[in-house]
Design an enzyme around this catalytic site. Sequence first.
Site, PDB file in Angstrom:
ATOM      1  N   TYR A 282      47.862  23.274  36.229  1.00 16.00           N
ATOM      2  CA  TYR A 282      49.070  23.488  35.672  1.00 16.00           C
ATOM      3  C   TYR A 282      49.994  22.871  36.531  1.00 16.00           C
ATOM      4  O   TYR A 282      51.177  23.678  36.658  1.00 16.00           O
ATOM      5  CB  TYR A 282      49.478  24.318  34.982  1.00 16.00           C
ATOM      6  CG  TYR A 282      48.493  25.085  33.934  1.00 16.00           C
ATOM      7  CD1 TYR A 282      48.083  24.517  33.036  1.00 16.00           C
ATOM      8  CD2 TYR A 282      47.480  26.338  34.421  1.00 16.00           C
ATOM      9  CE1 TYR A 282      46.911  25.057  31.985  1.00 16.00           C
ATOM     10  CE2 TYR A 282      46.834  26.799  33.517  1.00 16.00           C
ATOM     11  CZ  TYR A 282      46.410  26.046  32.488  1.00 16.00           C
ATOM     12  OH  TYR A 282      45.448  26.496  31.726  1.00 16.00           O
ATOM     13  N   TYR A 410      45.931  31.808  23.062  1.00 15.79           N
ATOM     14  CA  TYR A 410      45.278  30.888  24.076  1.00 15.79           C
ATOM     15  C   TYR A 410      43.708  30.736  24.037  1.00 15.79           C
ATOM     16  O   TYR A 410      43.172  31.719  23.834  1.00 15.79           O
ATOM     17  CB  TYR A 410      45.953  31.172  25.205  1.00 15.79           C
ATOM     18  CG  TYR A 410      45.578  30.381  26.526  1.00 15.79           C
ATOM     19  CD1 TYR A 410      45.743  28.986  26.795  1.00 15.79           C
ATOM     20  CD2 TYR A 410      44.146  30.631  27.169  1.00 15.79           C
ATOM     21  CE1 TYR A 410      45.351  28.235  27.624  1.00 15.79           C
ATOM     22  CE2 TYR A 410      43.633  29.789  27.931  1.00 15.79           C
ATOM     23  CZ  TYR A 410      44.268  28.546  28.316  1.00 15.79           C
ATOM     24  OH  TYR A 410      43.504  27.682  29.164  1.00 15.79           O
ATOM     25  N   ASP A 511      37.487  35.488  20.292  1.00  9.32           N
ATOM     26  CA  ASP A 511      37.745  34.938  21.833  1.00  9.32           C
ATOM     27  C   ASP A 511      37.857  36.372  22.656  1.00  9.32           C
ATOM     28  O   ASP A 511      38.906  36.713  22.842  1.00  9.32           O
ATOM     29  CB  ASP A 511      38.630  33.809  21.799  1.00  9.32           C
ATOM     30  CG  ASP A 511      38.957  33.260  23.325  1.00  9.32           C
ATOM     31  OD1 ASP A 511      38.244  33.840  24.027  1.00  9.32           O
ATOM     32  OD2 ASP A 511      39.496  32.384  23.320  1.00  9.32           O
ATOM     33  N   LYS A 540      34.833  34.908  31.855  1.00  3.39           N
ATOM     34  CA  LYS A 540      35.769  35.389  32.913  1.00  3.39           C
ATOM     35  C   LYS A 540      34.986  36.569  33.598  1.00  3.39           C
ATOM     36  O   LYS A 540      34.167  36.083  34.612  1.00  3.39           O
ATOM     37  CB  LYS A 540      36.986  35.796  32.392  1.00  3.39           C
ATOM     38  CG  LYS A 540      38.043  34.737  32.276  1.00  3.39           C
ATOM     39  CD  LYS A 540      39.511  35.254  31.657  1.00  3.39           C
ATOM     40  CE  LYS A 540      40.354  34.178  31.252  1.00  3.39           C
ATOM     41  NZ  LYS A 540      40.879  33.427  32.347  1.00  3.39           N
TER      42      LYS A 540
HETATM   43  N1  PMP Z   1      39.899  32.024  26.055  1.00 12.95           N
HETATM   44  C1  PMP Z   1      40.883  32.882  26.564  1.00 12.95           C
HETATM   45  C2  PMP Z   1      41.269  34.031  25.759  1.00 12.95           C
HETATM   46  C3  PMP Z   1      41.343  32.741  27.892  1.00 12.95           C
HETATM   47  O1  PMP Z   1      42.161  33.599  28.351  1.00 12.95           O
HETATM   48  C4  PMP Z   1      40.862  31.738  28.612  1.00 12.95           C
HETATM   49  C5  PMP Z   1      41.300  31.613  29.967  1.00 12.95           C
HETATM   50  N2  PMP Z   1      42.435  32.059  30.672  1.00 12.95           N
HETATM   51  C6  PMP Z   1      40.129  30.704  28.157  1.00 12.95           C
HETATM   52  C7  PMP Z   1      39.652  30.821  26.717  1.00 12.95           C
HETATM   53  C8  PMP Z   1      39.511  29.417  28.754  1.00 12.95           C
HETATM   54  O2  PMP Z   1      38.428  29.944  29.771  1.00 12.95           O
HETATM   55  P1  PMP Z   1      38.399  29.016  31.010  1.00 12.95           P
HETATM   56  O3  PMP Z   1      39.682  28.891  31.784  1.00 12.95           O
HETATM   57  O4  PMP Z   1      37.297  29.492  31.552  1.00 12.95           O
HETATM   58  O5  PMP Z   1      37.961  27.562  30.203  1.00 12.95           O
END
Ligand code: PMP
Length: 695
Positions: A282, A410, A511, A540
């Site tokens: 970003y 997100y 998610d 993560k």
């Molecule tokens: N979903 C959520 C809830 C997230 O917080 C994130 C990363 N911040 C992602 C998806 C995307 O994961 P990545 O950065 O490993 O692609």
Amino acid sequence: MTPTEGSRPLRAVFVAGTGTDVGKTVATAALLRALRGLGVAAQAVKPVQTGVAPATLCGDAISYAAAVADLAPVPGVPPAAVLRAFSLPASPQLAAAREGGRLTAADLASSIGEHWEGLAPGAGLLLLEAAGGLLAPLNAREGMIDLMAEVQAPVILVARNELGALNHALLSLEAVRARGLELAALVLVEPPRPVAEASGEAVLAENSRYLAEHLAAHWPQALFCRLPWGELSGPAGWQELAQVLLPLARALAETGSGSRAGDARPGVDLEARDHAALWHPYASATLLPPLETAARSHDNRIVLADGRELIDGMSSWWAAVHGYNHPRLNHALRAQSALMPHVMFGGLTHAPAVTLGERLLAAMPEGLERIFFADSGSVAVEVALKMALQCRQGRGERRRTRFLTPRGGYHGDTLGAMSVCDPVTGMHSLFAGMLPQQFFMERPSCRFDAPFDPAALDDARRILAEHGDEVAAVILEPVVQGAGGMWFYHPDYLRGLADLCRRAGALLIFDEIATGFGRTGRFFAAEWAGVTPDILCCGKALTGGVLTLAATACTAEVAEDICRGGRVFMHGPTFMGNPLACAVASASLDILEENRWQAQVARLERGLAEGLAPCRNFPDVADVRALGAIGVVEMTAPVNGPRLQRFFVERGVWIRPFGRLIYLMPPYITPPEDVARLCAAVVDALAADAWRLPD
Ligand code: PMP
């Protein structure tokens, strides 16, 4: 080590043995003489000496001084020094404990730094002689090699040429490699002649040949020296040995042996090269973002290239739940890399993937029965969306091609994932025309810590009533909306939503990429509501922050519908099920299953709530909240990220605010005093007005 701005970079090399009594003191003393002969104001230093009565010149320092006794002294740089002396002739740990003390790598490294600072400015190089072998313990957790890693000086490994030398030398070289240390030389110290047994000379010659060849093949930049047994009663004997080590002394004098940790601003060059070649998350490629150079990490600390150590408040974006360099994760990585780092997953399977898949399903809400491995969170979300769409096709519901999701969510940066991110903060306008059009409903309005108001579900109910037959699935982050606003909402919302989905025939996707593995105080946030979604994504913290890996799980029903009539699921990343990542993830689950995380997260929640509470007194603070290992200070206006980053680094903490949020998400192992320091830094930032735009 924390050298101050403008301090001279530490120049040092470690002389370490494959064991005790291998001849490293003689090698160190002879090398000191060779260096001084070349005009280098070197000093030989014993950071820890055991088995001596403390005195200025004691133990090995007597040999160092003797080796250069006939050479001109260098003003302000005595030839020898002992930093810590203990009378018990034992390992440093035991000797220190006997005198009621405890050695740590960090303290000893600071002593070395201070000692260097105290020498005359012309001092050229410290020869730091280790005590015992590489793994000789300093304390219950750290060994001599941890001190070497802390100082980050190149290593001269000394081995005695005898039966068993190969094994000891190779083991020590593996340890040096495993710590990422640089090898300057291997010195093989010859025994006195003649050697006893008939086969002795042949064995010694073969040892030497083997090691020279091994070094040339595996450590091409390192020198190999064979140091004869010396008659050390006077200068002539020392000179003979110094002569043998002259090529090594020249190499050290020419290349310099800067300790990587001690350089005043070694990151500066890297930052410039980074700015010329790379792009950051970003960020602009032309308006350059402020950068710090990370050199190392350990526990809950990130060590910068200039030696400054930061308390980590971010877990590297929710991932490093066990902190950094966890020995069990590193061990799993090394062990798997020796067996099989990677093979394709098409047509092949392997134990790390199968074991991890089974364990994940066992840990997930009941009803999820199949795992698809992906390589990042965003890809796991793409996989979830594609699963939902293919499931609909399998059921013959081709009209259900859209997704419903709350505002403020997100889900990642790839196109499909972006389409279900918050339409405003997710920058949909930038990619208008490209992104699939989804349905957005109100953000769950009911706070986690307030009574649930069923009206929070009205918007979901309305949209599902109007467009339910177009909706393939509802996707959302359970309980905590992360990067879209760090918002904690009531678990009853999820129960109500699951019910609405069931009635509308929409699948439910959780998610849990940010919330999984204990961060919210439950292993998966779905447990707060007792809801099993049809599809669940995690990532993560899956590998404890070591490697990129994510997984998408679904129910047997979803899997069967996708595969109805011989269909297959159309996704298959090159690095799917990467064995290294799977092995590390299993090791991370081992640590979590020992169940200390629950107490750790509960303690973090208390520490964050207490530590951040004073923020409520500032007029520009809109809200302060803590849940699990997440602490949030929400401001009334956007914060100045770059300015805050600098402010926090100056205070020795690593915190990356965004939008209107200053938030903390420390590794679970963070000790209470570090949680307090993180929180105090946030309070200080508000008090100093460091959060305000413009710069
Ligand atoms: N979903 C959520 C809830 C997230 O917080 C994130 C990363 N911040 C992602 C998806 C995307 O994961 P990545 O950065 O490993 O692609």
